[in-house]
Design a protein around this motif. Structure first.
Motif, PDB file in Angstrom:
ATOM      1  N   THR A   1      19.960 -15.796  13.718  1.00  0.00           N
ATOM      2  CA  THR A   1      20.685 -15.415  15.133  1.00  0.00           C
ATOM      3  C   THR A   1      19.834 -15.587  16.097  1.00  0.00           C
ATOM      4  OG1 THR A   1      20.418 -13.198  14.969  1.00  0.00           O
ATOM      5  CG2 THR A   1      22.149 -13.837  13.661  1.00  0.00           C
ATOM      6  N   TYR A   2      20.334 -15.562  17.351  1.00  0.00           N
ATOM      7  CA  TYR A   2      19.613 -16.009  18.592  1.00  0.00           C
ATOM      8  C   TYR A   2      18.973 -14.723  18.746  1.00  0.00           C
ATOM      9  CZ  TYR A   2      22.414 -19.892  19.671  1.00  0.00           C
ATOM     10  OH  TYR A   2      22.996 -21.173  19.536  1.00  0.00           O
ATOM     11  N   LYS A   3      19.481 -13.290  18.407  1.00  0.00           N
ATOM     12  CA  LYS A   3      18.552 -12.067  18.401  1.00  0.00           C
ATOM     13  C   LYS A   3      17.290 -12.378  17.419  1.00  0.00           C
ATOM     14  CE  LYS A   3      17.746  -7.822  18.536  1.00  0.00           C
ATOM     15  NZ  LYS A   3      16.432  -8.006  18.268  1.00  0.00           N
TER      16      LYS A   3
ATOM     17  N   ARG B   1       8.969 -25.321  25.836  1.00  0.00           N
ATOM     18  CA  ARG B   1       9.591 -23.872  25.096  1.00  0.00           C
ATOM     19  C   ARG B   1      10.996 -24.337  24.811  1.00  0.00           C
ATOM     20  NH1 ARG B   1       6.898 -20.052  23.684  1.00  0.00           N
ATOM     21  NH2 ARG B   1       7.547 -18.082  24.044  1.00  0.00           N
ATOM     22  N   GLU B   2      11.584 -25.197  25.393  1.00  0.00           N
ATOM     23  CA  GLU B   2      13.228 -25.545  24.866  1.00  0.00           C
ATOM     24  C   GLU B   2      12.954 -26.137  23.547  1.00  0.00           C
ATOM     25  OE1 GLU B   2      15.372 -25.988  29.078  1.00  0.00           O
ATOM     26  OE2 GLU B   2      14.767 -27.985  27.985  1.00  0.00           O
ATOM     27  N   LYS B   3      12.009 -27.166  23.291  1.00  0.00           N
ATOM     28  CA  LYS B   3      11.855 -27.724  21.866  1.00  0.00           C
ATOM     29  C   LYS B   3      11.525 -26.867  21.007  1.00  0.00           C
ATOM     30  CE  LYS B   3      10.532 -32.254  23.895  1.00  0.00           C
ATOM     31  NZ  LYS B   3       9.435 -33.386  23.948  1.00  0.00           N
ATOM     32  N   GLU B   4      10.835 -25.842  21.497  1.00  0.00           N
ATOM     33  CA  GLU B   4      10.280 -24.691  20.521  1.00  0.00           C
ATOM     34  C   GLU B   4      11.240 -24.131  19.950  1.00  0.00           C
ATOM     35  OE1 GLU B   4       7.206 -21.149  21.102  1.00  0.00           O
ATOM     36  OE2 GLU B   4       6.485 -23.186  22.253  1.00  0.00           O
TER      37      GLU B   4
ATOM     38  N   MET C   1       9.885 -15.670  18.849  1.00  0.00           N
ATOM     39  CA  MET C   1       9.375 -16.075  19.939  1.00  0.00           C
ATOM     40  C   MET C   1       9.007 -15.052  20.996  1.00  0.00           C
ATOM     41  SD  MET C   1      11.919 -19.353  20.825  1.00  0.00           S
ATOM     42  CE  MET C   1      10.746 -20.314  21.905  1.00  0.00           C
ATOM     43  N   PHE C   2       9.092 -13.792  20.739  1.00  0.00           N
ATOM     44  CA  PHE C   2       8.483 -12.931  21.582  1.00  0.00           C
ATOM     45  C   PHE C   2       9.154 -13.018  22.959  1.00  0.00           C
ATOM     46  CE2 PHE C   2       5.030 -13.489  18.471  1.00  0.00           C
ATOM     47  CZ  PHE C   2       5.022 -12.435  17.977  1.00  0.00           C
ATOM     48  N   LEU C   3      10.579 -12.936  22.714  1.00  0.00           N
ATOM     49  CA  LEU C   3      11.269 -13.240  24.109  1.00  0.00           C
ATOM     50  C   LEU C   3      12.759 -12.302  24.029  1.00  0.00           C
ATOM     51  CD1 LEU C   3      11.318 -16.954  24.415  1.00  0.00           C
ATOM     52  CD2 LEU C   3      10.004 -15.415  25.868  1.00  0.00           C
ATOM     53  N   SER C   4      13.210 -12.126  24.978  1.00  0.00           N
ATOM     54  CA  SER C   4      14.621 -11.545  25.125  1.00  0.00           C
ATOM     55  C   SER C   4      15.487 -12.404  24.713  1.00  0.00           C
ATOM     56  CB  SER C   4      14.916 -10.633  26.500  1.00  0.00           C
ATOM     57  OG  SER C   4      15.752 -11.719  27.099  1.00  0.00           O
ATOM     58  N   PRO C   5      16.483 -11.701  23.714  1.00  0.00           N
ATOM     59  CA  PRO C   5      17.712 -12.657  23.522  1.00  0.00           C
ATOM     60  C   PRO C   5      18.366 -13.453  24.660  1.00  0.00           C
ATOM     61  CG  PRO C   5      17.882 -10.384  22.461  1.00  0.00           C
ATOM     62  CD  PRO C   5      16.678 -10.407  23.382  1.00  0.00           C
ATOM     63  N   LYS C   6      18.310 -12.844  26.021  1.00  0.00           N
ATOM     64  CA  LYS C   6      18.647 -13.449  26.886  1.00  0.00           C
ATOM     65  C   LYS C   6      18.318 -14.852  27.499  1.00  0.00           C
ATOM     66  CE  LYS C   6      22.662 -11.557  28.043  1.00  0.00           C
ATOM     67  NZ  LYS C   6      23.851 -12.381  28.155  1.00  0.00           N
ATOM     68  N   THR C   7      16.843 -14.665  27.135  1.00  0.00           N
ATOM     69  CA  THR C   7      15.982 -15.814  27.389  1.00  0.00           C
ATOM     70  C   THR C   7      16.349 -16.980  26.605  1.00  0.00           C
ATOM     71  OG1 THR C   7      14.432 -14.284  28.348  1.00  0.00           O
ATOM     72  CG2 THR C   7      13.451 -16.630  27.923  1.00  0.00           C
TER      73      THR C   7
ATOM     74  N   HIS D   1      13.533 -23.517  16.213  1.00  0.00           N
ATOM     75  CA  HIS D   1      14.400 -22.160  15.301  1.00  0.00           C
ATOM     76  C   HIS D   1      15.819 -22.255  15.184  1.00  0.00           C
ATOM     77  CE1 HIS D   1      10.361 -20.368  15.437  1.00  0.00           C
ATOM     78  NE2 HIS D   1      10.203 -20.449  16.557  1.00  0.00           N
ATOM     79  N   ALA D   2      16.390 -22.821  16.139  1.00  0.00           N
ATOM     80  CA  ALA D   2      17.964 -22.932  16.263  1.00  0.00           C
ATOM     81  C   ALA D   2      18.281 -23.635  15.123  1.00  0.00           C
ATOM     82  CB  ALA D   2      18.427 -23.635  17.628  1.00  0.00           C
ATOM     83  N   CYS D   3      17.402 -24.571  14.471  1.00  0.00           N
ATOM     84  CA  CYS D   3      17.900 -25.484  13.387  1.00  0.00           C
ATOM     85  C   CYS D   3      17.833 -24.602  12.085  1.00  0.00           C
ATOM     86  CB  CYS D   3      17.201 -26.495  13.365  1.00  0.00           C
ATOM     87  SG  CYS D   3      17.688 -27.833  14.574  1.00  0.00           S
ATOM     88  N   THR D   4      17.684 -23.420  12.231  1.00  0.00           N
ATOM     89  CA  THR D   4      17.995 -22.482  11.063  1.00  0.00           C
ATOM     90  C   THR D   4      18.826 -21.511  11.146  1.00  0.00           C
ATOM     91  OG1 THR D   4      16.667 -20.448  11.976  1.00  0.00           O
ATOM     92  CG2 THR D   4      15.214 -22.348  11.106  1.00  0.00           C
ATOM     93  N   GLU D   5      18.870 -20.617   9.954  1.00  0.00           N
ATOM     94  CA  GLU D   5      19.968 -19.753   9.846  1.00  0.00           C
ATOM     95  C   GLU D   5      20.088 -18.394  10.591  1.00  0.00           C
ATOM     96  OE1 GLU D   5      22.054 -19.095   6.126  1.00  0.00           O
ATOM     97  OE2 GLU D   5      20.826 -20.856   5.426  1.00  0.00           O
TER      98      GLU D   5
END
Lengths: 211, 211
Positions: free
Chosen positions: A165-167, A152-155, A173-179, A159-163
DNA sequence: CTTACGAAGGGGAAAAACCCTTTTTTGGTA
DNA sequence: TACCAAAAAAGGGTTTTTCCCCTTCGTAAG
């Protein structure tokens, strides 16, 4: 009896140049040449084709040097692999060594050094220059070699390698920003990095993201 | 009379392999070999050493292929430069062509293609494969080739591709943080990007930063 | 004399980073 | 099956950094 050698490299010119050099050494003989890891694996199905040493390029299409070396270490542990590359970053070299390579050589190595390396691999089982030895020591002391990111971290890393935001990543990823921030923070800790730029650089340098 | 050729490449093995191939062509002769651009420029000071064609590697220490080609185009316009490289990104190839190279060749090119390329350069003055032609067309139509970042902005971009904060970058550049943020913002506007991740990706994709 | 560029700055809102805690899911096994 | 431990997911709050406006000033080029 001569030690048999196979060279694996996708660049025909280099493949033949290196093959040619080896051919001149009286202690060694070139068994055959391959253009990539898959071609080598196919060849090895015939036991007559199993060489003593493989000179293996790292960057290759179809099946790259790291994957191929991993397979060789598992299925043909008697074969000694020497990594062969132009100039990789330290991480790639380390990956090759961890995959089971017995040493690392620059492609523009002189005849004499190539021969020296081959002889050492036969005699001592490895060929480590000072540079490589230092790399190994560092990688053992630094626990950073644990590139053990969870799926899940790799996944998330992708996404983190794009522009985004975490939101936005969280939405995707169908997750909360906090996750996702949790993933981020755990990666930060594992890799000892400070911010998202480090995240991107890590992903790119380790082939987890293609820029 | 044979066309004289000089090969410039920092990898001894490739240098000699390519030199060897050219030597076999009856239409051409190898004048001499150089390990980098500076070595070539030194040689050219003697008019007897001016070749018809230079086969030029792109990535080299001391003086790289792009800079060397620019100098040759200016000072020795009669010399025809053919770029020679493993696999560069499109941008690097374009830079070589803009610097004045008459064509681009992969290093693992077969004998016949190398010969074909050399012949075409002599006859037509250029050698453009379909791929290269398309690249050129795209670079003319797409206005995106206006990577017209100012010197100072490019300099900043290098630093932006690290884990440093803007404060730290400012210190390193001997500027105030606000000035650095100014560079950032003007790049954001020019390239239409939202954040520093976009900055890093742009730099990497355009060869301005090597990850 | 205008234009453009480099350098510097202010202020405010948004995002990211850095803490630390809690609930839910899941997998193994006693 | 019931229980434990570990991983996944989520939340709360604070500080720092980033982003995005907009202004000023000097100087070099046209």
């Amino acid at each position: 009896m001569k030690n048999s050698i196979v060279v694996v490299d996708d660049h025909t010119l280099l493949l033949q140049a290196i093959g040619g050099m080896v051919k001149d050494f009286k202690e060694f003989e070139v068994n055959y040449l391959c253009k990539n890891g898959q071609e080598l694996l196919d060849k090895l199905k015939n036991p007559a084709n199993i060489p003593d040493i493989v000179l293996m390029d790292i960057n290759m299409p179809v099946l790259d040097g790291i994957e191929t070396t991993e397979i060789l270490s598992r299925e043909y542990p008697q074969i000694k692999v020497l990594a062969l590359s132009v100039e990789e970053n330290e991480d790639t070299i380390l990956k090759m060594l961890r995959a089971g390579a017995k040493g690392y050589l620059m492609k523009d190595t002189k005849r004499s050094i190539l021969k020296e390396a081959l002889l050492q691999v036969v005699e001592k089982g490895y060929y480590h220059t000072n540079t490589v030895s230092k790399l190994l020591v560092n990688s053992l002391s630094n626990q950073t070699d644990d590139i053990c990111l969870k799926e899940r971290e790799k996944e998330f890393l992708q996404h983190a390698c794009t522009e985004m935001t975490y939101k936005e990543i969280a939405d995707k990823m169908f997750l909360s920003p906090k996750t996702v921030e949790g993933y981020r923070d755990s990666i930060y800790e594992k890799l000892n990095i400070r911010n998202r730029i480090g995240l991107v650089l890590f992903a790119i340098r380790n082939g987890l993201f293609k820029p």
